[in-house]
Design an enzyme around this catalytic site. Structure first.
Site, PDB file in Angstrom:
ATOM      1  N   SER A 195      49.351  38.921 -60.241  1.00  0.00           N
ATOM      2  CA  SER A 195      50.476  38.162 -60.505  1.00  0.00           C
ATOM      3  C   SER A 195      50.808  38.175 -61.845  1.00  0.00           C
ATOM      4  O   SER A 195      50.033  38.544 -62.607  1.00  0.00           O
ATOM      5  CB  SER A 195      49.961  36.397 -60.071  1.00  0.00           C
ATOM      6  OG  SER A 195      49.076  36.143 -60.999  1.00  0.00           O
ATOM      7  N   SER A 243      41.773  38.893 -64.458  1.00  0.00           N
ATOM      8  CA  SER A 243      40.955  37.818 -64.382  1.00  0.00           C
ATOM      9  C   SER A 243      41.669  36.165 -64.463  1.00  0.00           C
ATOM     10  O   SER A 243      41.531  35.496 -63.774  1.00  0.00           O
ATOM     11  CB  SER A 243      39.823  37.667 -65.337  1.00  0.00           C
ATOM     12  OG  SER A 243      39.825  37.819 -66.429  1.00  0.00           O
ATOM     13  N   ARG A 261      42.334  38.223 -69.577  1.00  0.00           N
ATOM     14  CA  ARG A 261      42.887  39.275 -68.675  1.00  0.00           C
ATOM     15  C   ARG A 261      41.783  40.623 -68.384  1.00  0.00           C
ATOM     16  O   ARG A 261      41.831  40.888 -67.106  1.00  0.00           O
ATOM     17  CB  ARG A 261      44.034  39.782 -69.180  1.00  0.00           C
ATOM     18  CG  ARG A 261      44.513  41.137 -68.502  1.00  0.00           C
ATOM     19  CD  ARG A 261      45.912  41.637 -69.420  1.00  0.00           C
ATOM     20  NE  ARG A 261      46.343  42.949 -69.255  1.00  0.00           N
ATOM     21  CZ  ARG A 261      47.564  43.122 -68.426  1.00  0.00           C
ATOM     22  NH1 ARG A 261      47.957  42.308 -67.844  1.00  0.00           N
ATOM     23  NH2 ARG A 261      47.637  44.076 -68.243  1.00  0.00           N
ATOM     24  N   GLU A 266      44.659  35.845 -63.433  1.00  0.00           N
ATOM     25  CA  GLU A 266      45.558  35.823 -62.462  1.00  0.00           C
ATOM     26  C   GLU A 266      45.252  35.049 -61.131  1.00  0.00           C
ATOM     27  O   GLU A 266      44.951  35.692 -60.183  1.00  0.00           O
ATOM     28  CB  GLU A 266      46.078  37.221 -62.144  1.00  0.00           C
ATOM     29  CG  GLU A 266      46.967  37.953 -63.158  1.00  0.00           C
ATOM     30  CD  GLU A 266      47.186  39.493 -63.106  1.00  0.00           C
ATOM     31  OE1 GLU A 266      46.976  39.800 -62.215  1.00  0.00           O
ATOM     32  OE2 GLU A 266      47.651  39.898 -64.138  1.00  0.00           O
ATOM     33  N   ASN A 294      43.302  47.883 -65.231  1.00  0.00           N
ATOM     34  CA  ASN A 294      44.326  48.189 -64.573  1.00  0.00           C
ATOM     35  C   ASN A 294      45.266  49.448 -65.670  1.00  0.00           C
ATOM     36  O   ASN A 294      46.642  49.798 -65.456  1.00  0.00           O
ATOM     37  CB  ASN A 294      45.450  47.418 -63.997  1.00  0.00           C
ATOM     38  CG  ASN A 294      46.311  48.043 -62.975  1.00  0.00           C
ATOM     39  OD1 ASN A 294      45.872  48.712 -62.356  1.00  0.00           O
ATOM     40  ND2 ASN A 294      47.616  47.463 -63.065  1.00  0.00           N
ATOM     41  N   TYR A 305      57.791  48.791 -65.703  1.00  0.00           N
ATOM     42  CA  TYR A 305      57.854  49.724 -66.821  1.00  0.00           C
ATOM     43  C   TYR A 305      56.907  50.817 -66.701  1.00  0.00           C
ATOM     44  O   TYR A 305      56.216  50.933 -65.440  1.00  0.00           O
ATOM     45  CB  TYR A 305      57.491  49.006 -67.996  1.00  0.00           C
ATOM     46  CG  TYR A 305      56.237  47.842 -67.705  1.00  0.00           C
ATOM     47  CD1 TYR A 305      54.911  48.446 -67.434  1.00  0.00           C
ATOM     48  CD2 TYR A 305      56.429  46.597 -67.849  1.00  0.00           C
ATOM     49  CE1 TYR A 305      53.996  47.579 -67.230  1.00  0.00           C
ATOM     50  CE2 TYR A 305      55.321  45.623 -67.694  1.00  0.00           C
ATOM     51  CZ  TYR A 305      54.122  46.059 -67.275  1.00  0.00           C
ATOM     52  OH  TYR A 305      53.011  45.299 -67.003  1.00  0.00           O
TER      53      TYR A 305
END
Lengths: 96, 307
Positions: free
Chosen positions: B195, B68, B125, B70, B142, B246
């Protein structure tokens, strides 16, 4: 609404795996409440770390004492947030 | 009306949701709005469908704003959705694509989190689900997908920003997409937009083994970042997630790839850290403008390489 007055975003560059492990451990310390904007991944690749104002001194001492180089990317997070909010208000006025 | 919506400004959830209706109203034969589910806090999960007809055409899925904070991604999503609608019938490539394929576009993929970034904590986030036995809220949507779920690069701690959740697809925001894509059965590409860091990546994130389609995905990524850079000179790095940043387990694109969506990409938009998540709104349109040719490269490639 949570404020971020005096919070800084530090760009931190670990030079070896040991320093990366130290940064990861730093991120897990609940007392410091740091927030990785970009996680530490590999030596030489910078990571970005938002540090709340009350934790700044402790974090900087931690980095310096372990020889981890850093620079300040954002001096005051709240200042950017205030600008962002102001711009949104202006745009909303224009739209009306 | 669309004429008064400022694409160069950040907007609240309500403003974006209102704008979705405006877009649909302005392009009734092309754009429709469907609801694929509800968020944890019972907000509707809306997806724009760009379609000129046909049943169950090959489709492309695009999502923005799953994290959220981003904000440039939701703003880029709004600009891009508008561009798709406006260019149909004008730009031959867009017209050709939408005459043969459908595009599904979820602009605010994590609406609870996005609303929370406006009301309470700009730096939020994750989702806003309550975690049993913890005072910490939210799951990283994610890290919640069933692809290497629970592996390295995700956390089992509810207080972590990369908390994977109690089980795969525990978050309704994730499960709704899973059900939609599997139910559709003909999604050929998935593009998940984040982002920041200026990167274009593809599977895998949870393991070091190269994806079977590595070479094709890598060549297409190179073309996309080259065309993006041609607009304003913005440089992107590209490659598999694991090579580029990563190890990250349970990500959207790994799940899509493992479920038959060959062209699975994730963008990390501007910048490289000068402003990070607080990218000034003056950069929304430049960001969206330069991303557009990269998106088109991927979409056109999908159209030209049916499978």
């Amino acid at each position: 609404e949570q404020l971020f007055v005096g919070d800084q975003v530090l760009r931190v560059t670990a030079s070896n795996e040991e320093q990366i492990a130290l940064l990861r451990a730093l991120g897990q310390r609940e007392d410091l409440q740091v927030d990785f904007w970009r996680d530490p991944t590999k030596p030489g690749r910078p990571s970005d770390l938002r540090v709340p104002f009350p934790s700044l001194q402790a974090v900087k001492i931690f980095l310096e004492s372990h020889g981890i180089s850093y620079s300040i990317m954002i001096e005051d997070v709240q200042q950017l947030l205030d600008e962002e909010k102001k711009t949104m208000m202006l745009a909303r006025g224009r739209e009306r | 009306s669309a004429g008064t919506f400022d694409f160069a400004s950040y907007h609240t959830l309500d403003e974006i949701y209102d704008w979705l209706d405006t877009l649909v109203a302005n392009h009734p034969g092309l754009v429709s709005k469907i609801q694929i589910g509800e968020s944890y806090e019972k907000r509707p999960l809306y997806v724009l469908k760009f379609s000129t007809g046909g049943s169950n055409r090959p489709a492309i899925w695009i999502d923005t704003g799953i994290h959220s904070r981003e904000w440039v991604t939701q703003a880029t999503g709004v600009w891009t959705a508008n561009k798709l609608a406006e260019e149909y019938g004008r730009d031959p490539s867009i017209t050709s694509i939408l005459d043969s394929m459908d595009i599904f576009f979820e602009i605010v993929t994590n609406p609870d989190g996005y609303a929370f970034t406006h009301s309470s904590n700009r730096m939020w986030r994750k989702t806003r689900s309550i975690n049993a036995g913890s005072s910490c809220v939210g799951v990283d949507p994610n890290r919640n997908w069933d692809a290497g779920f629970g592996g390295a690069g995700s956390s089992s701690s509810p207080c972590s920003e990369t908390y994977r959740g109690p089980y795969a697809h525990s978050e309704s925001e994730v499960k709704s997409i899973v059900d939609f894509i599997l139910g559709h059965g003909n999604v050929k590409a998935l593009i998940s937009i984040h982002s920041y860091s200026q990167m274009l990546m593809f599977p895998y994130g949870y393991k070091r083994t190269p994806a079977p389609d590595y070479q094709e995905l890598n060549e297409l990524a190179k073309k996309a970042v080259d065309d993006l850079a041609a607009v304003y000179g913005t440089e992107y790095t590209y490659g598999s997630i694991v090579d580029t940043i990563y190890v990250a387990s349970g990500t959207t694109v790994d799940w899509a790839y493992e479920n038959g969506v060959k062209y699975s990409y994730t963008f990390e938009l501007r910048d490289t850290g000068r402003y990070g998540f607080l990218l000034p709104s003056s950069q929304i349109i430049p960001t969206a403008t330069e991303t557009w040719p990269a998106l088109l490269d991927i979409i056109l490639h999908v159209q030209q390489h049916p499978y």
